[in-house]
Design a protein around this motif. Structure first.
Motif, PDB file in Angstrom:
ATOM      1  N   GLY A 178       0.935  -1.057   0.030  1.00  0.00           N
ATOM      2  CA  GLY A 178      -0.021   0.000  -0.040  1.00  0.00           C
ATOM      3  C   GLY A 178       0.672   1.265   0.081  1.00  0.00           C
ATOM      4  O   GLY A 178       0.727   2.373  -0.974  1.00  0.00           O
ATOM      5  N   VAL A 179       1.896   1.147   0.648  1.00  0.00           N
ATOM      6  CA  VAL A 179       2.731   2.182   0.797  1.00  0.00           C
ATOM      7  C   VAL A 179       3.344   2.476  -0.510  1.00  0.00           C
ATOM      8  O   VAL A 179       3.769   3.752  -1.042  1.00  0.00           O
ATOM      9  N   SER A 180       3.896   1.461  -1.242  1.00  0.00           N
ATOM     10  CA  SER A 180       4.410   1.566  -2.378  1.00  0.00           C
ATOM     11  C   SER A 180       3.329   2.316  -3.449  1.00  0.00           C
ATOM     12  O   SER A 180       3.886   2.934  -4.455  1.00  0.00           O
ATOM     13  N   ALA A 181       2.244   1.713  -3.218  1.00  0.00           N
ATOM     14  CA  ALA A 181       1.230   2.169  -4.345  1.00  0.00           C
ATOM     15  C   ALA A 181       0.985   3.705  -4.133  1.00  0.00           C
ATOM     16  O   ALA A 181       0.827   4.647  -4.961  1.00  0.00           O
ATOM     17  N   LEU A 182       1.243   3.936  -2.736  1.00  0.00           N
ATOM     18  CA  LEU A 182       0.851   5.661  -2.202  1.00  0.00           C
ATOM     19  C   LEU A 182       1.978   6.267  -2.827  1.00  0.00           C
ATOM     20  O   LEU A 182       1.639   7.647  -3.342  1.00  0.00           O
ATOM     21  N   SER A 201      13.993  12.611   4.087  1.00  0.00           N
ATOM     22  CA  SER A 201      13.918  12.633   2.750  1.00  0.00           C
ATOM     23  C   SER A 201      14.030  11.266   2.532  1.00  0.00           C
ATOM     24  O   SER A 201      14.442  10.312   3.236  1.00  0.00           O
ATOM     25  N   ALA A 202      13.556  10.847   1.170  1.00  0.00           N
ATOM     26  CA  ALA A 202      13.725   9.331   0.807  1.00  0.00           C
ATOM     27  C   ALA A 202      14.170   9.067  -0.670  1.00  0.00           C
ATOM     28  O   ALA A 202      13.413   9.730  -1.457  1.00  0.00           O
ATOM     29  N   GLU A 249       4.187  13.865   3.941  1.00  0.00           N
ATOM     30  CA  GLU A 249       3.259  12.819   4.258  1.00  0.00           C
ATOM     31  C   GLU A 249       3.592  11.340   3.882  1.00  0.00           C
ATOM     32  O   GLU A 249       3.517  10.362   4.499  1.00  0.00           O
ATOM     33  N   VAL A 250       4.351  11.420   2.734  1.00  0.00           N
ATOM     34  CA  VAL A 250       4.891  10.138   2.349  1.00  0.00           C
ATOM     35  C   VAL A 250       6.023   9.761   3.269  1.00  0.00           C
ATOM     36  O   VAL A 250       6.081   8.777   3.441  1.00  0.00           O
ATOM     37  N   ILE A 251       6.895  10.720   3.555  1.00  0.00           N
ATOM     38  CA  ILE A 251       8.017  10.453   4.394  1.00  0.00           C
ATOM     39  C   ILE A 251       7.382   9.823   5.791  1.00  0.00           C
ATOM     40  O   ILE A 251       8.105   8.800   6.194  1.00  0.00           O
ATOM     41  N   HIS A 252       6.521  10.354   6.274  1.00  0.00           N
ATOM     42  CA  HIS A 252       5.914  10.191   7.642  1.00  0.00           C
ATOM     43  C   HIS A 252       5.436   8.709   7.648  1.00  0.00           C
ATOM     44  O   HIS A 252       5.636   7.914   8.584  1.00  0.00           O
ATOM     45  N   THR A 253       4.744   8.345   6.471  1.00  0.00           N
ATOM     46  CA  THR A 253       4.162   7.143   6.361  1.00  0.00           C
ATOM     47  C   THR A 253       5.276   6.030   6.167  1.00  0.00           C
ATOM     48  O   THR A 253       5.052   4.901   6.781  1.00  0.00           O
ATOM     49  N   LEU A 254       6.215   6.232   5.510  1.00  0.00           N
ATOM     50  CA  LEU A 254       7.251   5.262   5.120  1.00  0.00           C
ATOM     51  C   LEU A 254       7.946   5.060   6.542  1.00  0.00           C
ATOM     52  O   LEU A 254       8.406   4.082   6.903  1.00  0.00           O
ATOM     53  N   GLN A 255       8.244   6.311   7.229  1.00  0.00           N
ATOM     54  CA  GLN A 255       9.028   5.904   8.598  1.00  0.00           C
ATOM     55  C   GLN A 255       8.252   5.124   9.547  1.00  0.00           C
ATOM     56  O   GLN A 255       8.951   4.343  10.281  1.00  0.00           O
ATOM     57  N   ILE A 256       7.109   5.486   9.638  1.00  0.00           N
ATOM     58  CA  ILE A 256       6.118   4.670  10.572  1.00  0.00           C
ATOM     59  C   ILE A 256       6.173   3.123  10.367  1.00  0.00           C
ATOM     60  O   ILE A 256       6.427   2.311  10.949  1.00  0.00           O
ATOM     61  N   LEU A 257       6.027   3.182   9.101  1.00  0.00           N
ATOM     62  CA  LEU A 257       5.963   1.654   8.684  1.00  0.00           C
ATOM     63  C   LEU A 257       7.337   0.708   8.767  1.00  0.00           C
ATOM     64  O   LEU A 257       7.375  -0.270   9.446  1.00  0.00           O
ATOM     65  N   PHE A 258       8.334   1.632   8.310  1.00  0.00           N
ATOM     66  CA  PHE A 258       9.736   1.103   8.857  1.00  0.00           C
ATOM     67  C   PHE A 258      10.039   0.869  10.089  1.00  0.00           C
ATOM     68  O   PHE A 258      10.407  -0.372  10.666  1.00  0.00           O
ATOM     69  N   ASP A 259       9.363   1.724  11.148  1.00  0.00           N
ATOM     70  CA  ASP A 259       9.727   1.299  12.292  1.00  0.00           C
ATOM     71  C   ASP A 259       8.886   0.084  12.848  1.00  0.00           C
ATOM     72  O   ASP A 259       9.247  -0.552  13.680  1.00  0.00           O
ATOM     73  N   ASN A 260       7.297  -0.180  12.373  1.00  0.00           N
ATOM     74  CA  ASN A 260       6.819  -0.984  12.852  1.00  0.00           C
ATOM     75  C   ASN A 260       7.313  -2.554  12.495  1.00  0.00           C
ATOM     76  O   ASN A 260       7.267  -3.116  13.180  1.00  0.00           O
ATOM     77  N   VAL A 261       7.977  -2.257  11.082  1.00  0.00           N
ATOM     78  CA  VAL A 261       8.478  -3.679  10.510  1.00  0.00           C
ATOM     79  C   VAL A 261       9.808  -3.775  11.332  1.00  0.00           C
ATOM     80  O   VAL A 261      10.088  -5.123  11.816  1.00  0.00           O
ATOM     81  N   TRP A 262      10.488  -2.960  11.812  1.00  0.00           N
ATOM     82  CA  TRP A 262      11.733  -3.114  12.359  1.00  0.00           C
ATOM     83  C   TRP A 262      11.539  -3.644  13.771  1.00  0.00           C
ATOM     84  O   TRP A 262      12.531  -4.413  14.271  1.00  0.00           O
ATOM     85  N   ARG A 263      10.608  -3.361  14.433  1.00  0.00           N
ATOM     86  CA  ARG A 263      10.411  -3.951  15.706  1.00  0.00           C
ATOM     87  C   ARG A 263      10.149  -5.412  15.758  1.00  0.00           C
ATOM     88  O   ARG A 263      10.601  -6.028  16.684  1.00  0.00           O
ATOM     89  N   GLY A 264       9.586  -5.900  14.591  1.00  0.00           N
ATOM     90  CA  GLY A 264       9.080  -7.223  14.738  1.00  0.00           C
ATOM     91  C   GLY A 264      10.230  -8.180  13.832  1.00  0.00           C
ATOM     92  O   GLY A 264      10.196  -9.315  13.807  1.00  0.00           O
ATOM     93  N   ALA A 265      11.126  -7.460  13.387  1.00  0.00           N
ATOM     94  CA  ALA A 265      12.355  -8.025  12.497  1.00  0.00           C
ATOM     95  C   ALA A 265      13.267  -8.709  13.179  1.00  0.00           C
ATOM     96  O   ALA A 265      13.408  -8.623  14.445  1.00  0.00           O
ATOM     97  N   LEU A 270      11.095  -3.861  -2.708  1.00  0.00           N
ATOM     98  CA  LEU A 270      11.442  -2.365  -2.764  1.00  0.00           C
ATOM     99  C   LEU A 270      12.784  -2.039  -2.088  1.00  0.00           C
ATOM    100  O   LEU A 270      13.238  -2.712  -1.383  1.00  0.00           O
ATOM    101  N   GLN A 271      13.168  -0.877  -2.702  1.00  0.00           N
ATOM    102  CA  GLN A 271      14.608  -0.274  -2.138  1.00  0.00           C
ATOM    103  C   GLN A 271      14.077   1.087  -1.596  1.00  0.00           C
ATOM    104  O   GLN A 271      13.376   1.896  -2.327  1.00  0.00           O
ATOM    105  N   ALA A 272      14.506   1.433  -0.640  1.00  0.00           N
ATOM    106  CA  ALA A 272      14.132   2.870   0.163  1.00  0.00           C
ATOM    107  C   ALA A 272      15.431   3.075   0.886  1.00  0.00           C
ATOM    108  O   ALA A 272      15.983   2.488   1.610  1.00  0.00           O
TER     109      ALA A 272
END
Length: 257
Positions: free
Chosen positions: A10-14, A131-132, A151-167, A122-124
């Motif tokens: 969804g983020v990629s589509a966004l 910035s991203a 708004e895109v940076i914020h969404t990406l960062q939140i998602l990264f942090d969420n995935v990171w916690r469970g990685a 995805l590469q990011a």
């Protein structure tokens, strides 16, 4: 992990829709810069962004490169130019983890923090949460852009942090030995996830039921699982099993009997 994958897609589509729909306005405001041409332009941009980081660099490495892209330059080398005070986090898909790079980081005074999780291709690179650089697609369909849209940076960062916690920390991954033994272990894990009986699984793997149960016990211990089902689920979460449900192929176990 399905919900996580859907969120990432969804983020990629966004990102793509944000760039496509608002390209003119964002380009005029210098909030989006599309990168076209050879892959070295992407690497040059990544190098400048990494070198200019002041506080943090978060990287998603889950897009398989084409042969010509890999020949350009080793992406891992770009991180050698970061300031020691900058926090660097690298999130890799299980298929693209660089074992040599992981080993190199172990004894460094300021190592790159590397974790493994299943993420879509995805590469990011997120720099200072401001910035991203995002790359999607492959070959002729590759799309790359530098984005400063808040708004895109914020969404990406939140998602990264969420995935990171469970990685899973890369250095803590389960190691099953050589390639043949690892492939055999994955077959057992697939059987556990599918709920196959010991007798059927042992027959499919061409080993005795006793040997199969011994392997199951060893794998459960390695995974820290309290049940066979939990071992299968845990293995999928850690990227030890493929996304598609594997068949019940057969094969001889190393040292079986």
């Amino acid at each position: 992990m399905d919900e996580l994958e859907e969120a990432l897609l969804g983020v990629s589509a966004l990102i793509e829709s944000t760039v496509a729909i608002n390209r003119d306005r964002y380009s005029a405001d210098r909030l989006v810069t599309t990168l076209t041409g050879p892959y070295r332009r992407v690497l040059d941009t990544a190098e400048r962004m990494i070198a200019g980081a002041r506080r943090s660099i978060d990287i998603v490495h889950a897009r398989r490169l084409q042969e010509e892209d890999r020949a350009e330059r080793a992406e891992r080398g770009l991180l050698g130019r970061t300031d020691p005070s900058v926090q660097v986090r690298l999130l890799c898909s299980p298929e693209l983890i660089d074992e040599g790079f992981v080993s190199e980081q172990v004894d460094l005074p300021d190592p790159v923090d590397i974790r493994v999780a299943r993420v879509p291709p995805l590469q990011a690179i997120l720099v200072d949460r401001e910035s991203a650089l995002v790359v999607t697609g492959v070959a002729a369909n590759r799309r790359a852009a530098v984005i400063w849209v808040p708004e895109v940076i914020h969404t990406l960062q939140i998602l990264f942090d969420n995935v990171w916690r469970g990685a899973l920390p890369a250095a803590d991954r389960i190691v099953f030995g050589d390639r043949a033994r690892a492939a055999f272990a994955r077959q057992i894990l697939a059987a556990l996830r599918a709920g196959v009986t010991d007798e059927v699984a042992a027959r499919d793997l061409a080993i005795s039921v006793r040997t199969y149960r011994r392997y199951v016990a060893e794998i459960m211990t390695l995974l820290g699982a309290n049940s066979r089902f939990q071992a299968g689920v845990r293995a999928a979460e850690l990227g030890l099993l493929p996304l598609t449900r594997p068949g019940s192929g057969s094969g001889a176990a190393p040292g079986s009997g």
